[in-house]
Design a protein around this motif. Structure first.
Motif, PDB file in Angstrom:
ATOM      1  N   ASP A  61      10.880   6.703  -2.794  1.00  0.00           N
ATOM      2  CA  ASP A  61      11.132   5.500  -2.127  1.00  0.00           C
ATOM      3  C   ASP A  61      12.564   4.934  -2.272  1.00  0.00           C
ATOM      4  OD1 ASP A  61       8.521   4.725  -1.639  1.00  0.00           O
ATOM      5  OD2 ASP A  61       8.133   4.234  -3.658  1.00  0.00           O
TER       6      ASP A  61
ATOM      7  N   THR B  46       5.287   1.980  -8.021  1.00  0.00           N
ATOM      8  CA  THR B  46       4.692   2.301  -6.431  1.00  0.00           C
ATOM      9  C   THR B  46       3.644   3.440  -6.497  1.00  0.00           C
ATOM     10  OG1 THR B  46       6.227   4.059  -6.139  1.00  0.00           O
ATOM     11  CG2 THR B  46       7.059   1.753  -5.822  1.00  0.00           C
ATOM     12  N   VAL B  47       2.848   3.420  -5.518  1.00  0.00           N
ATOM     13  CA  VAL B  47       1.679   4.502  -5.298  1.00  0.00           C
ATOM     14  C   VAL B  47       2.406   5.775  -5.452  1.00  0.00           C
ATOM     15  CG1 VAL B  47       0.040   5.241  -3.932  1.00  0.00           C
ATOM     16  CG2 VAL B  47       0.552   2.639  -4.114  1.00  0.00           C
ATOM     17  N   LYS B  48       3.430   5.931  -4.981  1.00  0.00           N
ATOM     18  CA  LYS B  48       4.097   7.261  -4.904  1.00  0.00           C
ATOM     19  C   LYS B  48       4.239   7.794  -6.334  1.00  0.00           C
ATOM     20  CE  LYS B  48       6.270   7.420  -0.444  1.00  0.00           C
ATOM     21  NZ  LYS B  48       6.134   5.933   0.058  1.00  0.00           N
ATOM     22  N   CYS B  49       4.825   6.901  -6.915  1.00  0.00           N
ATOM     23  CA  CYS B  49       5.420   7.228  -8.525  1.00  0.00           C
ATOM     24  C   CYS B  49       3.880   7.360  -9.344  1.00  0.00           C
ATOM     25  CB  CYS B  49       6.109   6.003  -9.200  1.00  0.00           C
ATOM     26  SG  CYS B  49       7.492   5.641  -8.514  1.00  0.00           S
ATOM     27  N   ILE B  50       2.763   6.924  -8.974  1.00  0.00           N
ATOM     28  CA  ILE B  50       1.748   6.942  -9.656  1.00  0.00           C
ATOM     29  C   ILE B  50       1.007   8.345  -9.552  1.00  0.00           C
ATOM     30  CG2 ILE B  50      -0.959   6.368  -9.897  1.00  0.00           C
ATOM     31  CD1 ILE B  50       0.025   3.266  -9.514  1.00  0.00           C
ATOM     32  N   VAL B  51       0.974   8.675  -8.026  1.00  0.00           N
ATOM     33  CA  VAL B  51       0.618  10.005  -7.587  1.00  0.00           C
ATOM     34  C   VAL B  51       1.714  11.176  -8.154  1.00  0.00           C
ATOM     35  CG1 VAL B  51       0.265  11.525  -5.521  1.00  0.00           C
ATOM     36  CG2 VAL B  51      -0.444   9.050  -5.665  1.00  0.00           C
TER      37      VAL B  51
ATOM     38  N   ILE C  35       3.939  -2.929 -12.082  1.00  0.00           N
ATOM     39  CA  ILE C  35       3.175  -1.839 -11.440  1.00  0.00           C
ATOM     40  C   ILE C  35       4.024  -1.081 -10.781  1.00  0.00           C
ATOM     41  CG2 ILE C  35       1.179  -1.501 -10.006  1.00  0.00           C
ATOM     42  CD1 ILE C  35       0.436  -4.515 -10.235  1.00  0.00           C
TER      43      ILE C  35
ATOM     44  N   GLN D  17      12.111   0.519  -1.112  1.00  0.00           N
ATOM     45  CA  GLN D  17      11.616  -0.166  -2.495  1.00  0.00           C
ATOM     46  C   GLN D  17      12.258  -1.691  -2.310  1.00  0.00           C
ATOM     47  OE1 GLN D  17      13.337   2.175  -5.705  1.00  0.00           O
ATOM     48  NE2 GLN D  17      11.214   1.767  -6.595  1.00  0.00           N
TER      49      GLN D  17
END
Length: 312
Positions: A144, A288-293, A286, A150
């Motif tokens: 991101d 980002t989705v990329k960070c969680i993955v 929260i 971002q």
């Protein structure tokens, strides 16, 4: 059969470590001063609970002289851990707490790369697979920022925060490598002399790291606008020193003696799993989705390596 209190000690340790992200969000102090104050309180907690002060050098049990090699690695370990603590605090102020803890857990990559040089240990196929998997996870963390995709509170500082967090993974790996090297030197001395060291060098390194961090960070208190932390900041700094650093380090030294290395690795995975949970519940932050993955990929490959290594 392992005693249950060893596992519970590590659970308490990991839960304590995991509180760092959420506690730091409530401290309105510059990052260097936070690191210094937290380490001051942590050192006092460890000294009171263990009733010991750290040794500043390692003595050869046979000759009574200073063991230069072990002393060098003692200080390299302490300096590496001090750098890790400082960068952990800085990065938590610049990016998501989840990013910080997951990127710090990339340390096995650097252990894999440098263990052959520092420790003389050969890497296996699973080590290189782990390296590739963690590299993919790290790319997702920076995706991101690099693609300028971002928005929100950490949009402008996320790249810097992620970079510092990744560097803390390097210094944490260095801490592990230097401590492991010291243990190899100790084992060699025991084989030569038959004498067991009279003190715990790992505990010494952790306590010396607190002194180094405190000495570095405390002068930055004078750069604060109000001169001293407000009551809320001071309260959470005390909690950081007591619950997030002091007691967990003591619990780790107890638990690691009573469970297998694999069990210790798995139990302490509670830290990266719970760290973002606490921050989400209390700060509503929260990632980002990329960070969680990316974080899931990193933890997944680390766990895979631990299972394969244990099987071998």
């Amino acid at each position: 059969m392992k005693k249950p209190e060893g596992a519970w000690a590590l659970v308490i340790c990991a839960l304590g470590w995991s509180l760092g992200g959420v506690f730091l969000k409530y401290v309105n102090v510059n990052s260097f001063a936070i690191a210094g104050l937290r380490s001051t309180f942590a050192f006092l907690v460890m000294a009171v609970f263990t009733r010991q002060l750290p040794h500043f050098y390692v003595k050869d049990e046979a000759s009574g002289k200073v063991d230069r090699a072990q002393t060098i690695y003692l200080w390299l370990s302490a300096l590496s851990y001090a750098a890790t603590m400082i960068m952990y605090v800085i990065s938590n102020k610049l990016t998501y707490a989840a990013n910080v803890i997951f990127l710090q857990y990339t340390s096995p990559v650097w252990v894999i790369l440098f263990s052959a040089i520092i420790l003389g240990e050969k890497n296996r196929k699973i080590d290189y697979i782990t390296f590739a998997g963690i590299a993919v996870g790290m790319v997702l963390f920076f995706a991101d920022s690099l693609m300028e995709n971002q928005s929100g509170e950490f949009a402008e500082t996320a790249l810097l925060g992620n970079t510092i967090a990744a560097l803390s993974g390097v210094t944490w790996a260095a801490t592990t490598l230097f401590q492991r090297k010291q243990q190899l030197l100790i084992a060699e001395k025991i084989r030569e002399t038959g004498k067991i060291p009279s003190h715990n060098t790992s505990k010494d390194a952790f306590m010396l790291a607190q002194i180094i961090t405190a000495s570095f960070g405390l002068p930055f208190i004078f750069l604060m606008e109000r001169g001293v932390p407000d009551l809320r900041s001071l309260t959470f700094l005390l909690l950081l020193g007591l619950l997030q650093m002091g007691i967990p380090n003591i619990m780790y030294s107890i638990g690691i003696k009573k469970v297998t290395a694999l069990s210790a690795s798995l139990i302490t995975m509670i830290e990266p799993l719970m760290n973002p949970v606490w921050v989400f519940l209390f700060v509503h932050e929260i990632p980002t989705v990329k960070c969680i993955v990316g974080g899931v990929i990193i933890l997944g490959f680390i766990l895979l390596r631990e299972f394969v290594s244990k099987k071998r």
